[in-house]
Scaffold this motif. Structure first.
Motif, short mmCIF file in Angstrom:
data_model
loop_
_atom_site.label_atom_id
_atom_site.label_comp_id
_atom_site.label_asym_id
_atom_site.label_seq_id
_atom_site.Cartn_x
_atom_site.Cartn_y
_atom_site.Cartn_z
N ILE A 14 -20.57 -16.65 -21.66
CA ILE A 14 -19.29 -17.12 -22.16
C ILE A 14 -19.28 -18.63 -22.06
O ILE A 14 -19.90 -19.20 -21.16
CB ILE A 14 -18.10 -16.49 -21.39
N TYR A 15 -18.63 -19.26 -22.98
CA TYR A 15 -18.59 -20.73 -23.01
C TYR A 15 -17.22 -21.19 -22.56
O TYR A 15 -16.20 -20.77 -23.10
CB TYR A 15 -18.89 -21.21 -24.44
N GLY A 16 -17.18 -22.07 -21.57
CA GLY A 16 -15.91 -22.52 -21.01
C GLY A 16 -15.44 -23.87 -21.49
O GLY A 16 -14.34 -24.29 -21.15
N LEU A 41 -15.16 -26.24 -7.53
CA LEU A 41 -15.08 -27.67 -7.24
C LEU A 41 -14.23 -28.44 -8.24
O LEU A 41 -14.34 -29.67 -8.34
CB LEU A 41 -16.50 -28.27 -7.16
N ALA A 42 -13.36 -27.75 -8.97
CA ALA A 42 -12.54 -28.42 -9.99
C ALA A 42 -11.74 -29.59 -9.40
O ALA A 42 -11.59 -30.63 -10.04
CB ALA A 42 -11.60 -27.41 -10.65
N ALA A 43 -11.25 -29.44 -8.17
CA ALA A 43 -10.47 -30.52 -7.55
C ALA A 43 -11.31 -31.77 -7.31
O ALA A 43 -10.78 -32.87 -7.22
CB ALA A 43 -9.87 -30.04 -6.23
N VAL A 44 -12.61 -31.60 -7.23
CA VAL A 44 -13.53 -32.72 -7.06
C VAL A 44 -13.90 -33.30 -8.41
O VAL A 44 -13.91 -34.52 -8.62
CB VAL A 44 -14.83 -32.28 -6.33
N GLU A 92 -22.04 -21.13 -14.31
CA GLU A 92 -21.67 -22.55 -14.25
C GLU A 92 -20.16 -22.71 -14.15
O GLU A 92 -19.66 -23.58 -13.45
CB GLU A 92 -22.23 -23.31 -15.45
N ILE A 93 -19.43 -21.85 -14.86
CA ILE A 93 -17.96 -21.89 -14.78
C ILE A 93 -17.50 -21.59 -13.36
O ILE A 93 -16.58 -22.23 -12.84
CB ILE A 93 -17.32 -20.92 -15.80
N SER A 94 -18.15 -20.64 -12.71
CA SER A 94 -17.79 -20.30 -11.32
C SER A 94 -18.01 -21.49 -10.40
O SER A 94 -17.15 -21.79 -9.55
CB SER A 94 -18.64 -19.10 -10.87
N ARG A 95 -19.14 -22.19 -10.53
CA ARG A 95 -19.41 -23.40 -9.73
C ARG A 95 -18.34 -24.45 -10.02
O ARG A 95 -17.83 -25.11 -9.11
CB ARG A 95 -20.79 -23.98 -10.04
N PHE A 154 -22.78 -30.36 -13.23
CA PHE A 154 -21.90 -29.22 -13.46
C PHE A 154 -21.51 -29.19 -14.93
O PHE A 154 -21.31 -30.22 -15.55
CB PHE A 154 -20.63 -29.35 -12.62
N SER A 155 -21.41 -27.96 -15.46
CA SER A 155 -20.94 -27.77 -16.83
C SER A 155 -20.15 -26.47 -16.87
O SER A 155 -19.98 -25.81 -15.84
CB SER A 155 -22.13 -27.71 -17.81
#
Length: 131
Positions: A91-93, A123-126, A116-119, A109-110
């Motif tokens: 799936i493409y995020g 860390l989205a806040a970073v 990759e979406i899970s990673r 990160f991508s």
């Protein structure tokens, strides 16, 4: 030299070694992480945003260092790349790309697939820096 003299000498050396140290340090603590965050909201062909992030103690130019450090410290395993033998949902995020670099960390990160979406989400806040 008698045993009493040796004991006195040893005690003197131990006392001298401890002189001037109150257990504290006037030097600032070294952060656990000292990173440069680069975020491309529209992929690497677009404009990027950059910030620094230090964690433990928290600081830098990141707009929310405390929240970013909490996410990083809770999800340190997300710094490791996805293993090559892991099956990921295709799936493409989105086009977003980010890098973390510094202090032994060199991670990209991508949102290219489920792994990759899970990673990214961990860390989205970073990673997600505002304009």
């Amino acid at each position: 030299m008698g045993s009493l003299a040796r004991a006195a000498l040893l005690l003197g050396l131990v006392a001298a070694a401890g002189c001037g140290s109150d257990g504290g340090s006037s030097e600032p603590a070294q952060p656990r992480y000292d990173l440069t965050v680069t975020f491309w909201p529209e992929g690497k062909s677009g404009a990027s945003h950059t910030a620094t992030l230090q964690c433990d103690p928290d600081g830098g130019t990141h707009p929310d260092a405390a929240r970013a450090c909490a996410a990083l410290l809770a999800n340190e395993d997300a710094l490791a790349p996805v293993a090559g033998d892991v099956a990921c949902t295709q799936i493409y995020g989105g086009d977003q790309v980010a890098t973390l670099a510094g202090g032994g960390v060199d991670a990209t990160f991508s949102r290219a697939n489920g792994c990759e979406i899970s990673r990214w989400d961990a860390l989205a806040a970073v990673l997600e820096l505002p304009d």
